[in-house]
Design a protein around this motif. Structure first.
Motif, PDB file in Angstrom:
ATOM      1  N   CYS A 195       0.969  -1.214   0.006  1.00 33.13           N
ATOM      2  CA  CYS A 195       0.165   0.194   0.076  1.00 33.13           C
ATOM      3  C   CYS A 195       0.773   1.264  -0.028  1.00 33.13           C
ATOM      4  O   CYS A 195       0.642   2.181  -0.796  1.00 33.13           O
ATOM      5  N   THR A 196       2.056   1.338   0.794  1.00 31.55           N
ATOM      6  CA  THR A 196       2.694   2.235   0.686  1.00 31.55           C
ATOM      7  C   THR A 196       3.461   2.556  -0.548  1.00 31.55           C
ATOM      8  O   THR A 196       3.520   3.922  -1.260  1.00 31.55           O
ATOM      9  N   GLN A 203       2.177   1.742  -3.466  1.00 32.33           N
ATOM     10  CA  GLN A 203       1.072   2.245  -4.436  1.00 32.33           C
ATOM     11  C   GLN A 203       0.903   3.814  -4.073  1.00 32.33           C
ATOM     12  O   GLN A 203       0.829   4.743  -5.182  1.00 32.33           O
ATOM     13  N   VAL A 204       0.984   4.391  -2.890  1.00 31.08           N
ATOM     14  CA  VAL A 204       0.892   5.925  -2.757  1.00 31.08           C
ATOM     15  C   VAL A 204       2.231   6.584  -3.223  1.00 31.08           C
ATOM     16  O   VAL A 204       1.973   7.526  -3.922  1.00 31.08           O
ATOM     17  N   GLU A 205       3.488   5.906  -2.964  1.00 31.08           N
ATOM     18  CA  GLU A 205       4.561   6.606  -3.632  1.00 31.08           C
ATOM     19  C   GLU A 205       4.524   6.604  -5.232  1.00 31.08           C
ATOM     20  O   GLU A 205       5.201   7.487  -5.883  1.00 31.08           O
ATOM     21  N   SER A 216      -3.962   6.313  -5.057  1.00 29.95           N
ATOM     22  CA  SER A 216      -4.937   6.953  -4.137  1.00 29.95           C
ATOM     23  C   SER A 216      -4.371   7.078  -2.688  1.00 29.95           C
ATOM     24  O   SER A 216      -3.689   6.328  -2.353  1.00 29.95           O
ATOM     25  N   GLY A 217      -4.758   8.239  -2.081  1.00 32.77           N
ATOM     26  CA  GLY A 217      -4.405   8.613  -0.673  1.00 32.77           C
ATOM     27  C   GLY A 217      -5.050   7.365   0.252  1.00 32.77           C
ATOM     28  O   GLY A 217      -4.559   7.434   1.311  1.00 32.77           O
ATOM     29  N   TRP A 218      -5.918   6.899  -0.240  1.00 35.90           N
ATOM     30  CA  TRP A 218      -6.663   6.030   0.886  1.00 35.90           C
ATOM     31  C   TRP A 218      -5.828   4.763   0.984  1.00 35.90           C
ATOM     32  O   TRP A 218      -5.825   4.131   2.213  1.00 35.90           O
ATOM     33  N   PHE A 219      -4.829   4.400   0.383  1.00 33.36           N
ATOM     34  CA  PHE A 219      -3.733   3.532   0.431  1.00 33.36           C
ATOM     35  C   PHE A 219      -3.064   3.819   1.898  1.00 33.36           C
ATOM     36  O   PHE A 219      -2.503   2.794   2.421  1.00 33.36           O
ATOM     37  N   ASN A 220      -2.837   5.111   2.227  1.00 38.19           N
ATOM     38  CA  ASN A 220      -2.287   5.666   3.449  1.00 38.19           C
ATOM     39  C   ASN A 220      -3.014   4.787   4.469  1.00 38.19           C
ATOM     40  O   ASN A 220      -2.396   4.457   5.569  1.00 38.19           O
TER      41      ASN A 220
END
Length: 130
Positions: free
Chosen positions: A55-56, A58-60, A64-68
């Protein structure tokens, strides 16, 4: 007002606790039957940690910010299982010690009542009045 907020928060917490799979599993681990599974359950931290890393990443990569939020939840669950392993092991050792002490006390009580040492292996709960 503060008491009302605290009461509502506690009720929501306990209502949701039964619906969260990791909390249900951790509650099962803290029973007498489940204590022996605490150390193997630590292995469940690995998939949760891998999911947090995914998930991290994916954010990088611009996701989407929801992965945070998902990464935070996965990391929290991984930490819960990492901590549960040693805690259940210590608790298992403590319970086994208490059970051994109870067996020793029962054996001493039987010997003190005049029963022979052959009955110490299997305590018999009978009355001497009969």
């Amino acid at each position: 007002m503060f008491g009302l907020i605290l009461d509502v928060t506690a009720r929501i917490h306990y209502a949701l606790r039964g619906l969260m799979p990791t909390n249900v599993l951790l509650d099962a681990l803290h029973t007498r039957r489940g204590l022996k599974w605490g150390v193997p359950a630590m292995l469940l931290a690995v998939p949760y940690a891998l999911a947090a890393v995914f998930c991290t990443s994916q954010v990088e990569a611009g996701g989407s910010g929801w992965f945070n939020l998902l990464a935070l939840i996965f990391a929290w669950n991984a930490l819960k299982f990492l901590v549960a392993g040693p805690l259940t092991l210590m608790r298992l050792l403590w319970v086994l010690g208490r059970e051994a002490n109870a067996r020793r006390r029962a054996a001493r009580a039987l010997l003190g009542e005049g029963f022979g040492p052959e009955l110490v292996e299997e305590p018999v709960l009978t009355s001497r009045r009969a």
